[in-house]
Each structure stands twice: as structure tokens, then as C-alpha cells.
Design a protein around this motif. Sequence first.
Motif, mmCIF file in Angstrom:
data_model
loop_
_atom_site.group_PDB
_atom_site.id
_atom_site.type_symbol
_atom_site.label_atom_id
_atom_site.label_comp_id
_atom_site.label_asym_id
_atom_site.label_seq_id
_atom_site.Cartn_x
_atom_site.Cartn_y
_atom_site.Cartn_z
ATOM 1 N N ARG A 74 0.840 -1.204 0.000
ATOM 2 C CA ARG A 74 0.000 0.000 0.000
ATOM 3 C C ARG A 74 0.879 1.260 0.000
ATOM 4 O O ARG A 74 0.635 2.216 -0.749
ATOM 5 C CB ARG A 74 -0.902 -0.027 1.236
ATOM 6 C CG ARG A 74 -1.937 1.047 1.302
ATOM 7 C CD ARG A 74 -2.900 0.797 2.465
ATOM 8 N NE ARG A 74 -3.874 1.868 2.526
ATOM 9 C CZ ARG A 74 -3.686 3.003 3.171
ATOM 10 N NH1 ARG A 74 -2.575 3.205 3.829
ATOM 11 N NH2 ARG A 74 -4.618 3.929 3.160
ATOM 12 N N ALA A 75 1.915 1.238 0.839
ATOM 13 C CA ALA A 75 2.829 2.388 0.885
ATOM 14 C C ALA A 75 3.621 2.507 -0.419
ATOM 15 O O ALA A 75 3.810 3.606 -0.953
ATOM 16 C CB ALA A 75 3.772 2.253 2.070
ATOM 17 N N GLU A 79 3.493 5.757 -2.795
ATOM 18 C CA GLU A 79 4.680 6.603 -2.941
ATOM 19 C C GLU A 79 5.297 6.531 -4.338
ATOM 20 O O GLU A 79 5.812 7.514 -4.845
ATOM 21 C CB GLU A 79 5.719 6.219 -1.886
ATOM 22 C CG GLU A 79 5.261 6.620 -0.479
ATOM 23 C CD GLU A 79 6.186 6.114 0.607
ATOM 24 O OE1 GLU A 79 7.159 5.416 0.285
ATOM 25 O OE2 GLU A 79 5.920 6.416 1.784
ATOM 26 N N TRP A 80 5.299 5.373 -4.941
ATOM 27 C CA TRP A 80 5.973 5.222 -6.236
ATOM 28 C C TRP A 80 5.047 5.469 -7.410
ATOM 29 O O TRP A 80 5.474 5.971 -8.443
ATOM 30 C CB TRP A 80 6.604 3.827 -6.363
ATOM 31 C CG TRP A 80 7.774 3.607 -5.448
ATOM 32 C CD1 TRP A 80 8.090 4.327 -4.326
ATOM 33 C CD2 TRP A 80 8.785 2.616 -5.572
ATOM 34 N NE1 TRP A 80 9.220 3.823 -3.752
ATOM 35 C CE2 TRP A 80 9.674 2.777 -4.489
ATOM 36 C CE3 TRP A 80 9.014 1.595 -6.497
ATOM 37 C CZ2 TRP A 80 10.782 1.957 -4.302
ATOM 38 C CZ3 TRP A 80 10.120 0.769 -6.309
ATOM 39 C CH2 TRP A 80 10.989 0.961 -5.227
ATOM 40 N N ARG A 84 -3.427 6.483 -4.595
ATOM 41 C CA ARG A 84 -3.913 6.633 -3.226
ATOM 42 C C ARG A 84 -5.438 6.575 -3.131
ATOM 43 O O ARG A 84 -6.006 6.807 -2.074
ATOM 44 C CB ARG A 84 -3.416 7.961 -2.641
ATOM 45 C CG ARG A 84 -1.901 8.069 -2.601
ATOM 46 C CD ARG A 84 -1.401 9.302 -1.874
ATOM 47 N NE ARG A 84 0.046 9.368 -1.978
ATOM 48 C CZ ARG A 84 0.706 10.001 -2.945
ATOM 49 N NH1 ARG A 84 0.038 10.640 -3.885
ATOM 50 N NH2 ARG A 84 2.016 9.989 -2.991
ATOM 51 N N ARG A 88 -7.121 1.371 -4.616
ATOM 52 C CA ARG A 88 -5.871 0.724 -4.206
ATOM 53 C C ARG A 88 -6.139 -0.295 -3.091
ATOM 54 O O ARG A 88 -5.640 -1.427 -3.141
ATOM 55 C CB ARG A 88 -4.893 1.799 -3.705
ATOM 56 C CG ARG A 88 -3.658 1.244 -3.051
ATOM 57 C CD ARG A 88 -2.760 2.347 -2.499
ATOM 58 N NE ARG A 88 -3.390 3.170 -1.468
ATOM 59 C CZ ARG A 88 -2.745 4.005 -0.672
ATOM 60 N NH1 ARG A 88 -1.438 4.151 -0.793
ATOM 61 N NH2 ARG A 88 -3.387 4.740 0.235
ATOM 62 N N TRP B 161 7.951 11.818 -2.225
ATOM 63 C CA TRP B 161 7.061 10.771 -2.743
ATOM 64 C C TRP B 161 5.598 11.048 -2.450
ATOM 65 O O TRP B 161 4.717 10.583 -3.165
ATOM 66 C CB TRP B 161 7.425 9.418 -2.121
ATOM 67 C CG TRP B 161 8.777 8.909 -2.502
ATOM 68 C CD1 TRP B 161 9.441 9.132 -3.669
ATOM 69 C CD2 TRP B 161 9.644 8.096 -1.692
ATOM 70 N NE1 TRP B 161 10.657 8.507 -3.637
ATOM 71 C CE2 TRP B 161 10.815 7.858 -2.454
ATOM 72 C CE3 TRP B 161 9.540 7.536 -0.419
ATOM 73 C CZ2 TRP B 161 11.872 7.098 -1.968
ATOM 74 C CZ3 TRP B 161 10.587 6.774 0.058
ATOM 75 C CH2 TRP B 161 11.740 6.567 -0.710
ATOM 76 N N ASN B 162 5.322 11.723 -1.329
ATOM 77 C CA ASN B 162 3.947 11.936 -0.893
ATOM 78 C C ASN B 162 3.730 13.419 -0.577
ATOM 79 O O ASN B 162 4.074 13.880 0.501
ATOM 80 C CB ASN B 162 3.678 11.070 0.353
ATOM 81 C CG ASN B 162 2.262 11.219 0.867
ATOM 82 O OD1 ASN B 162 1.449 11.951 0.291
ATOM 83 N ND2 ASN B 162 1.960 10.532 1.954
ATOM 84 N N HIS B 203 9.498 6.650 7.084
ATOM 85 C CA HIS B 203 10.199 5.373 6.934
ATOM 86 C C HIS B 203 11.464 5.292 7.784
ATOM 87 O O HIS B 203 12.259 4.370 7.623
ATOM 88 C CB HIS B 203 10.593 5.158 5.470
ATOM 89 C CG HIS B 203 9.434 4.889 4.566
ATOM 90 N ND1 HIS B 203 8.553 3.850 4.768
ATOM 91 C CD2 HIS B 203 8.985 5.528 3.462
ATOM 92 C CE1 HIS B 203 7.633 3.862 3.817
ATOM 93 N NE2 HIS B 203 7.868 4.871 3.013
#
Lengths: 112, 238
Positions: A74-75, A79-80, A84, A88, B161-162, B203
Motif C-alpha cells: 500500500r505504501a 509513494e511510487w 492513493r 488501491r 514521494w507523498n 520510513h
Amino acid sequence: MSFRAQTLLWLAQRASAAVLGVCVLVHLATMIYAVRGGLTAAEILSRTQGSAAWLAFYSLFVLAIVVHVPIGLRAVLGEWLAWRSPSRDWVLVLISSAIGFMGMRAVLGVYS
Amino acid sequence: METLNVSVWRGNADGAFQTYDVPRHASQTVLDVVTHIQRVLDPTLAYRFACRVGMCGSCAMTINGVARWTCRTHIDKAVRNGNQIEIGPLRNLPVIRDLVTDMREFFDKWAKAKGQFEGGRTRRDDFARVAPDSTDRKMVDAGIECIGCGVCYSSCDVVAWNPDYLGPAALNRAWTLIKDERDIKSIERLRAVAGDAGCHSCHTHMSCTEHCPKQLSPTAGIAGLKRAISLAVLRGTL
């Protein structure tokens, strides 16, 4: 998804990682022990068939993977791939279900 | 005289690096170099600074790929290959022009993380007495010296990334307020910093802690937030 649900997912991933840490160690130790005299299907089945302990152990292993993988994925997707949207989460439920089905099929296959 | 070969970002996001030769001096900072370019070589160069002594947090830039405060970064520590230095705007923020970034998003996220102190006392109450050696006060001390320079935000991969991620500085600010026993908005603040846009996306790469010019550890504050929120959710108090 609410912040409570997101927090619970985060906790579930940490808890499942702790379980996986132990499971992987036991799995690797068993592999190293088992291949000493060569590896055969018959030898594996003789250890696992009818063994409630191995059934329980590998069922727990599969359960931890079913919890851990989709939360991590999920992350990664967020992120990639900037994915979101709620779609998903539904796709991840499907992936998780498939992993659980295939995993338990394998576990039951060497038990029965 | 020895010269520095300086590449400086010019233009907005679609700009390019332009090279300048700058005289090298003893005890020269990166900000001295940028100031020399603007005052002697090219007055059209845009950059931002104020105090020049590491207090205001306005002069942060990307030096040879690393976010740093330029006023306290000595050239000797920043150059590579003897005399080369590349100076660009902070990463993860929109470039307005040259070395100037738009910091609105960075500070808006402090507000989203409920970074404002809210006390419960009035002017008729006595002063709050906070023991300097109490555990909570020590945790506040560990994170309170943030100058808002944006180096951590620029260094953070999760921010890249976010775009919704609140970032290390805003989360560090929230943590220092949650540990402030005079503040009365802890529950609302924990809600504001939980989840995918908040502390749970960290992270623990620790780039913020690695590059913070004040040697703070936003990572430690974020870990504290994760613990506090997890306990509150499990207890049903959030």
C-alpha cells in the motif's frame, strides 16, 4: 480511510513483522537442518504430513504474510505510483486474499 | 588569487546552472559566495537571507546536492574536487526564482499539524511551573530549537514521494507541543498528525536528523508521535 484505521494498519504491519522475523528464522533453520542428507519430497512429507505443530506454524506464517504484504505494498503504490484512491485498498484486499489462498493451499497440501 | 568554480541555479523549475568564478578567501561561507556573485558579478541573482548567524533559518539551499544552511557552511567543507561548488534551491519546494523557494507549503503544514501552542491559563492564573529535569520537559528541549530553515523538509524522501506528508519539521513541532504540559490541544494535535499524511508515513530514513543544522532529531519526535498515537488508538482515547 480514517486515521484510526491507518494507525491500526501501521500497528498490524509492525506486529506481523515481529511474527515474520521468528517464522523466517525457524523456516531457515529447518531448511538447513533438513537438507543435510539431501532433499527429497518424501522426506519433507514425512515431517509435515499429519503434524499439527507444522500445520499451526505454517498457517501462522501465511497469516503474517497476508497481513504484512498488502500494508507494505500500500505504501509502495502510494509513494511510487501515486495510487492513493480507495481502489488501491480493494485491489490489495484481492492480492492479500490470493496470497492467503495459495499459501494455505500449499500448507494443507503438505499436511494431508 | 585562488578562485572557486561556482555553479548556481538560475531561473525557475525549468532553469539551468550558470557558472561563476569567485575569489576564494579564508573563513568564507557559502552565503559569502552567493552574496559576492549578486553584488559583484550578477545583480539579477535572487536569494534569501537575513541574520547571517544561523538564527533566522532563511538562507538554506542545496549545496553539492545536500541541503544546508549557507550562512554557517564553510566553503572548505562544501567544495568538491578542490574548488567546485554547486548551489541550487531547496528540493521539495516550488522554485520562485534562482535560489528562492516558495516556503508557504512548508509552513502551511506546520499549521495543519496544529503547531500553535494553546494554553489553558488566563492572565489571572499563576505561572505554570515546569520542572526543567522532568522527562517531558527534556523531550521538549531536545526538539525546541528548530529555526524553520526547511533543510529537513528538503532532505526528506517521503515528502518527495507523498506531497501530503506533513514533513519532519511540522511533526517535530507537534511533538514538542504534545510534550508541553501547559498545552491543552494534545488530542486534536495527535489526530492531525496520525495516518498516511502524518507520522505513520515516516520510513525512518533519518535524512532529517542527518542534515538538521541544529542537530535536532525529528526522527525521534516522529517515533514518539507513533508511540503516543498507537497507545491512544488502542486505549480508545483518540
